[in-house]
Design a protein around this motif. Sequence first.
Motif, PDB file in Angstrom:
ATOM      1  N   TRP A 181     -12.670 -19.933 -15.937  1.00 13.32           N
ATOM      2  CA  TRP A 181     -13.289 -18.634 -15.664  1.00 13.32           C
ATOM      3  C   TRP A 181     -13.948 -18.104 -16.932  1.00 13.32           C
ATOM      4  N   HIS A 185      -8.432 -10.033  -8.758  1.00 12.13           N
ATOM      5  CA  HIS A 185      -8.413  -9.754 -10.189  1.00 12.13           C
ATOM      6  C   HIS A 185      -8.580  -8.269 -10.453  1.00 12.13           C
ATOM      7  N   CYS A 194      -8.248  -8.769 -18.360  1.00 11.21           N
ATOM      8  CA  CYS A 194      -8.530  -9.275 -17.019  1.00 11.21           C
ATOM      9  C   CYS A 194      -7.289  -9.997 -16.506  1.00 11.21           C
ATOM     10  N   VAL A 200      -5.855 -12.205 -13.409  1.00 15.72           N
ATOM     11  CA  VAL A 200      -6.361 -13.031 -12.305  1.00 15.72           C
ATOM     12  C   VAL A 200      -5.188 -13.671 -11.574  1.00 15.72           C
TER      13      VAL A 200
END
Length: 354
Positions: free
Chosen positions: A57, A92, A145, A147
């Motif tokens: 990612w 997310h 972030c 996820v």
Amino acid sequence: MTTAASTTSVLRSSSAIVAVTESGQHLLRIDGYSHTLDIPTGSNIKSQPFRVGGHSWRISYYPNGLSSTWSDYISLFLRLDDGVPQGVRARHTFSLLDREGRPPVTRYTNDGARIFTDLGTSAFIRRSELERSEHLRDDCFTIRCDVTVLNDIQTKSIDVGGAALAVPVPPSDLHRHLGGLLATGEAADVAFEVDGKTFMAHRCVLMARSPVFRAELSGLQAAKESAAAAGGSIAVPIKDMEAQDFEALLHYVYTDSLPEVEEGQAAAMLPDLIAAANRYKMERLRLLCEDKLREFVDARTVAIILAFAGEHHCQGLKEACLRFLNDPENLREVVKINGFEHLTKSCLSVLEGP
């Protein structure tokens, strides 16, 4: 007259449908925020790739918005970086951290386990709001972030064990919780000053993981009480170590794993982590790095790695290098690249050692 009694045998079986998930975090620090504003609206800066759920990612940061409609905002998108054509089911969040790493302020949530290759928000935060907030300090702020990837849904048989059904137990997620504690810095009580950077951590975790940290930090009780009374934390300088290496060391301390980095970065990081493992007497970390470093042994690197292995007492790594050199074809290639004299000068002490 007697009647034969009949018996009925009941066979029991059970199965479970299990949705397997994997979660991870990535911190994207924006240093020099004001300079990123020179980038035109609609243009973005991508983070380094990171892996969660078996996929790669990246975060795309648009300092002046995704388009002219959003030019007053910072836009953020999470992009699937490994080219899976059908997309991935994932959820997310994007959150803001301040420089002290206090609990995050979540400003965007995709909570629907969406199938996507590119998903985020055009209006993560208005720039004027960020610039007035505590999250921007010294022209720097950090985005977190989180996820969660939904992998295959599996059907499993369950041993009923008579009348009682087995309870499916998910794998341990202790590493994720401790890693989150390191990422947020919540309740941290020691600040390490390394190569001009500050890392917040927890004395009790460090003391439990390393006898050297235990010895160094156990004597700081008075300093801890004084710092706590002042609402701060203990400051500990670390010399002779780069910030990125200490950050990787802390990642291991809290998660029992190595950070995921690109191959070129790993080759440079692993020797430094071995030195750090010896310094803090963390045997498993040293062996883990040795095992990973074996993957980089080839004709161009074997002499350097063998010398390093001898210097830092890495017996397994040393044996891997010697096995490589024991192949006549490999040895010819090494001599061709390095020269026999250079090879013998670099490795003689190791080859003659015990």
